[in-house]
Design a protein around this motif. Sequence first.
Motif, PDB file in Angstrom:
ATOM      1  N   CYS A   1      -3.276   3.860   4.282  1.00 42.00           N
ATOM      2  CA  CYS A   1      -3.357   2.579   3.563  1.00 42.00           C
ATOM      3  C   CYS A   1      -2.088   1.765   3.856  1.00 42.00           C
ATOM      4  O   CYS A   1      -0.974   2.308   3.803  1.00 42.00           O
TER       5      CYS A   1
ATOM      6  N   LYS B   1      -0.436  -0.040   2.133  1.00 43.80           N
ATOM      7  CA  LYS B   1       0.547   0.021   1.042  1.00 43.80           C
ATOM      8  C   LYS B   1       1.385   1.297   1.150  1.00 43.80           C
ATOM      9  O   LYS B   1       2.545   1.323   0.785  1.00 43.80           O
ATOM     10  N   VAL B   2       0.763   2.353   1.644  1.00 44.94           N
ATOM     11  CA  VAL B   2       1.499   3.609   1.828  1.00 44.94           C
ATOM     12  C   VAL B   2       2.419   3.480   3.056  1.00 44.94           C
ATOM     13  O   VAL B   2       3.561   3.948   3.045  1.00 44.94           O
TER      14      VAL B   2
ATOM     15  N   SER C   1      -6.082   7.714   4.151  1.00 45.00           N
ATOM     16  CA  SER C   1      -5.315   6.645   3.496  1.00 45.00           C
ATOM     17  C   SER C   1      -4.025   7.133   2.839  1.00 45.00           C
ATOM     18  O   SER C   1      -3.083   6.369   2.672  1.00 45.00           O
TER      19      SER C   1
ATOM     20  N   ALA D   1      -4.020  -2.019  -7.031  1.00 41.45           N
ATOM     21  CA  ALA D   1      -5.403  -1.571  -7.241  1.00 41.45           C
ATOM     22  C   ALA D   1      -5.422  -0.536  -8.365  1.00 41.45           C
ATOM     23  O   ALA D   1      -6.319  -0.519  -9.206  1.00 41.45           O
ATOM     24  N   THR D   2      -4.382   0.307  -8.391  1.00 36.26           N
ATOM     25  CA  THR D   2      -4.308   1.340  -9.414  1.00 36.26           C
ATOM     26  C   THR D   2      -4.037   0.733 -10.784  1.00 36.26           C
ATOM     27  O   THR D   2      -4.718   1.051 -11.759  1.00 36.26           O
TER      28      THR D   2
ATOM     29  N   CYS E   1     -11.149   1.352  -3.585  1.00 39.37           N
ATOM     30  CA  CYS E   1     -10.077   0.364  -3.455  1.00 39.37           C
ATOM     31  C   CYS E   1     -10.032  -0.050  -1.980  1.00 39.37           C
ATOM     32  O   CYS E   1     -10.744   0.512  -1.138  1.00 39.37           O
ATOM     33  N   PHE E   2      -9.158  -0.980  -1.701  1.00 40.28           N
ATOM     34  CA  PHE E   2      -9.044  -1.509  -0.345  1.00 40.28           C
ATOM     35  C   PHE E   2      -8.748  -0.400   0.676  1.00 40.28           C
ATOM     36  O   PHE E   2      -9.400  -0.289   1.713  1.00 40.28           O
ATOM     37  N   GLY E   3      -7.756   0.447   0.326  1.00 40.58           N
ATOM     38  CA  GLY E   3      -7.309   1.473   1.281  1.00 40.58           C
ATOM     39  C   GLY E   3      -8.398   2.492   1.559  1.00 40.58           C
ATOM     40  O   GLY E   3      -8.613   2.908   2.705  1.00 40.58           O
ATOM     41  N   VAL E   4      -9.117   2.883   0.506  1.00 40.37           N
ATOM     42  CA  VAL E   4     -10.163   3.889   0.669  1.00 40.37           C
ATOM     43  C   VAL E   4     -11.319   3.297   1.467  1.00 40.37           C
ATOM     44  O   VAL E   4     -11.872   3.926   2.372  1.00 40.37           O
TER      45      VAL E   4
ATOM     46  N   CYS F   1       0.468   0.986  -6.755  1.00 41.56           N
ATOM     47  CA  CYS F   1      -0.478   0.064  -6.128  1.00 41.56           C
ATOM     48  C   CYS F   1      -1.164  -0.802  -7.189  1.00 41.56           C
ATOM     49  O   CYS F   1      -1.512  -0.325  -8.263  1.00 41.56           O
TER      50      CYS F   1
ATOM     51  N   THR G   1       1.664   5.855  -5.180  1.00 39.13           N
ATOM     52  CA  THR G   1       0.929   4.592  -5.421  1.00 39.13           C
ATOM     53  C   THR G   1      -0.005   4.687  -6.615  1.00 39.13           C
ATOM     54  O   THR G   1      -0.273   3.694  -7.281  1.00 39.13           O
TER      55      THR G   1
HETATM   56 FE1  SF4 Z   1      -6.085   2.480  -2.609  1.00 41.39          FE
HETATM   57 FE2  SF4 Z   1      -3.826   1.500  -3.451  1.00 41.39          FE
HETATM   58 FE3  SF4 Z   1      -3.967   3.998  -2.632  1.00 41.39          FE
HETATM   59 FE4  SF4 Z   1      -4.116   2.032  -0.897  1.00 41.39          FE
HETATM   60  S1  SF4 Z   1      -2.387   2.558  -2.151  1.00 41.39           S
HETATM   61  S2  SF4 Z   1      -5.384   3.812  -0.979  1.00 41.39           S
HETATM   62  S3  SF4 Z   1      -5.205   0.493  -2.058  1.00 41.39           S
HETATM   63  S4  SF4 Z   1      -4.960   3.116  -4.388  1.00 41.39           S
END
Ligand code: SF4
Length: 695
Positions: A104, A106-107, A81, A206-207, A22-25, A204, A176
């Motif tokens: 990340c 988002k976190v 992340s 992405a999830t 995903c983006f964060g990873v 998230c 997330t």
């Molecule tokens: Fe990946 Fe989403 Fe977790 Fe960020 S919050 S690391 S984008 S799954």
Amino acid sequence: MTCFLNKNMNINIITAKTAGFCFGVKRAVSEAEKLAEAGGGYTLGQLIHNPFVIKDLENKGVYAVDSLDEIKENKPVIIRSHGVAQRVYDELIRQNIDYIDATCPKVVKIHKIVEEESGKGANVLIAGDPSHPEVKGIVGHCLTKAAVVNSAEDIENLAKNEASFVQNPLIFLSQTTGKLSKWIEYKKIVKKHCTNLKIFDTICRATTCRQNEAEELASNCDLMIVVGGRKSSNTAKLAEICQKHCKTFFAESAEELSADEIMAVLSDRVSKKQVRDINIGITAGASTPYGKIKEVHRYMSEITKNDEMDIDFMAEVDKTFKRVYIGNRVKAYVVAVNNTEAIVDIGTKHSGYIPADELTATPGTLPKDAVKPGDEIECVVTSINDQDGIVYLSKKRVDAAAGLEKLAEACTSNTTVTGVVTNVVKGGVIVSCEGTRVFVPASHTGISRGRRGEQPENPEELAKKLEALLKKEVKLKIIEVSEGRGKVVGSIRNAAKEESDALKEKFWSEIEVGKRYVGEVKSMESYGVFVDLGGVDGMVHSSELTWNRIKHPKEVVSVGDKLEVYVKSYDPEKKRVSLGAKNPDDNPWTKFLAEFAVDDVVKVQIVSITPFGAFAQIIPGVDGLIHISQISLDRVTNVAQYLTVGQVVEAKITEIDQEKNRVSLSIKELLEEQAADSDENDPEEADEETVSEEE
Ligand code: SF4
């Protein structure tokens, strides 16, 4: 094992589009790769839940440590992340350890929510696994009480045993990687128990995208392979979802897969269901590297011995993973915003960046004022760095293209548009309008450039006048759009004229004698002032400005003053309006008539001398005339020989003409009366009279 698969069957291997990093990873792994190149360092905890990635990083000199105490060399540490608690940042600073924050975005957003809301006194309830590092990190940003629930039962127990916790203002959010269906269920239960509740949907995208796609894919497949680390909660959730629809194998790599088991499952499907098409689905968690997905795909192709699948896997992956090219328009999801750029997810394996100056056409706009996390925006790809997995994008260009269309429409329909003046250029200004640069020639800016026939102003003076427009919001008409060259010309003057014409039309349709207005004094002449009544100017004669006698309007008003006026008369054809500004309540005549009458003797001050007499002020605003014949008992031929301006004299009111507002005064009558009185009181004269009467 009997295998029912044969060459006449269609065996499809379908890889989920969202499978993999995903983006964060991707961002965190990219930071670790950079660190490895720069000489190595540490990650605080395993960077991601994937043993192959961890091993690979170790080989490159980036080691996972469980605590800061394990750090042996003075090398930077990456915060992964999942994020960490606030105290970890504090400790890093205290120990003077360099760190790279790959939390990340988002976190990070969740941390901010928790800090802000708990800072206001709210308790924090988190749906997630209490032992998961992301959840521990979130708890570590809470300033009040926090609780973690991982099942419906947990919530019920909390409500029963910790009533004060749930009755306090409470925020509820999710890890997330939480499962959407569970989150929906949990929200219902929490709402039941809490009255002062704020819910933040923090699962998230992405999830959820991965989960939705996995569900859909699994429901159409005979077998699913979920690739990813066993400790990865999001991968485990994918396996859980797929399991509900078909036989699912969870593997960290192809080596863990058993050909016998897989063939047994497929044979069973063929024999029992009598199907001719076999679909095998592959999905992977957000922390699974592409290499591992590729490996599993190749393995499945080999064991099913399907010649049609004997093709280059990367080409296949390339088909399933969305690709982008320079110039592509893409939908981007804003995941974070900092002072220099917006970080976006465009649904590909790339990390997307929009530099501040590519966000809007208005220079100096901070990214946070242009977009916010969670926004879905359209952008165009401006450059791609496949090696680093980075894509640069521009929102400004998409806005400009859309803006150009809107402006072309505004030009055709003669609609007024609004923009902000951003630059002064040679011969005019640039207005940012609908994300597009609109050139407004100086002659169309509406600035005054002197009267016709006057010397043209020099360029410096013109630039100074134009600079006064900078950063101002203006209305303008679009007078030319050249879509091919992207050139747009506008006119502030035309828009202002249309507005002023409309105001004038409204004014003339509503005007009536006696109507009151509050207008601004626009200009002044010796005989009166011109007042802007809202697009139309009216004239107040000096005599109508005040009840007092004035020589010049400047004695009572200045240009720019607000003046309350009323309409005395108007001529719509000649576009003339005559106004009055005197307040009837202040009418000195009313005061005069209430206080004075004919035969009253008053002290007056001479205010002017004329050949036929002198005007004298009785009270401010009321003057009387002392006619030349009424100045003295003598015959007067030159008024100035008897009276001077400013002199105070006593006079008798001999006449009041209320219609014409005129007062006649007489000094002579007063003198005569005084003379008569003195005669009466003079004993000698009285005797003489007596004598004469006797005679
Ligand atoms: Fe990946 Fe989403 Fe977790 Fe960020 S919050 S690391 S984008 S799954």
